[in-house]
Scaffold this motif. Structure first.
Motif, mmCIF file in Angstrom:
data_model
loop_
_atom_site.group_PDB
_atom_site.id
_atom_site.type_symbol
_atom_site.label_atom_id
_atom_site.label_comp_id
_atom_site.label_asym_id
_atom_site.label_seq_id
_atom_site.Cartn_x
_atom_site.Cartn_y
_atom_site.Cartn_z
ATOM 1 N N LYS A 1 0.989 5.231 0.503
ATOM 2 C CA LYS A 1 -0.021 6.450 1.157
ATOM 3 C C LYS A 1 0.892 7.255 0.839
ATOM 4 C CE LYS A 1 -1.840 3.784 5.012
ATOM 5 N NZ LYS A 1 -1.759 3.738 6.297
ATOM 6 N N VAL B 1 0.837 -1.262 0.156
ATOM 7 C CA VAL B 1 0.072 -0.094 0.147
ATOM 8 C C VAL B 1 0.803 1.412 0.013
ATOM 9 C CG1 VAL B 1 -1.634 1.214 1.384
ATOM 10 C CG2 VAL B 1 -1.774 -1.169 1.215
ATOM 11 N N ASN C 1 2.451 -7.419 6.322
ATOM 12 C CA ASN C 1 2.461 -7.551 4.912
ATOM 13 C C ASN C 1 3.845 -8.017 4.470
ATOM 14 O OD1 ASN C 1 4.283 -5.230 5.454
ATOM 15 N ND2 ASN C 1 3.017 -4.098 3.993
#
Length: 143
Positions: free
Chosen positions: A21, A19, A36
């Motif tokens: 951000k 991910v 993760n």
């Protein structure tokens, strides 16, 4: 072909999409062991796409230990233990800087291609941050 030059992934392997951000300052990708990433690191993250003229950091930690490495590009690290302020350029992938607890740190002058990887000895904990420099200085004076 995989990134590592093998024609295919070994059995039981996985490809990961992490991910990303971000905001007007740039992007951050966090990697946490047993979250993760399937092995026991506590935390890793990297800063990338930092906008020209933007600085980052401006905090210390009560307990967290970190190691910062520019895996691409360069940035200037300002380190402050409450008594002495020093500056260091991280400008090669084989150079890193250890950031012990109770050291105020700032990152400045990111190159356009800078990727700053930070390894940490524990998970993210907002309560461990000291984000006010005057408060940091007061805490240092107690020791």
């Amino acid at each position: 072909m995989s990134v590592f030059g093998t024609p295919s992934l070994p059995p039981h392997s996985e490809l990961f999409q992490f991910v990303r951000k971000g905001d007007e300052r740039g992007s951050l990708v966090a990697l946490q062991g047993h979250d993760n990433v399937p092995f026991g690191i506590q935390r890793a993250y990297y800063l990338t796409d930092t906008k020209p003229g933007v600085s980052r950091g401006f905090h210390a930690h009560h307990q967290l230990k970190q190691l910062a490495v520019c895996v691409s590009g360069r940035c200037r690290m300002l380190m402050d233990d409450g008594v002495t302020r020093t500056e260091h350029w991280l400008d090669a992938a084989d150079k890193g800087i250890y950031i012990p607890p109770m050291v105020w740190h700032e990152m400045h002058d990111f190159s356009v291609d800078c990727v700053l990887l930070v390894l940490a000895d524990s998970y993210y904990d907002e309560n461990d941050y000291i984000r006010d420099y005057a408060h940091f200085k007061a805490l240092v004076q107690k020791f």
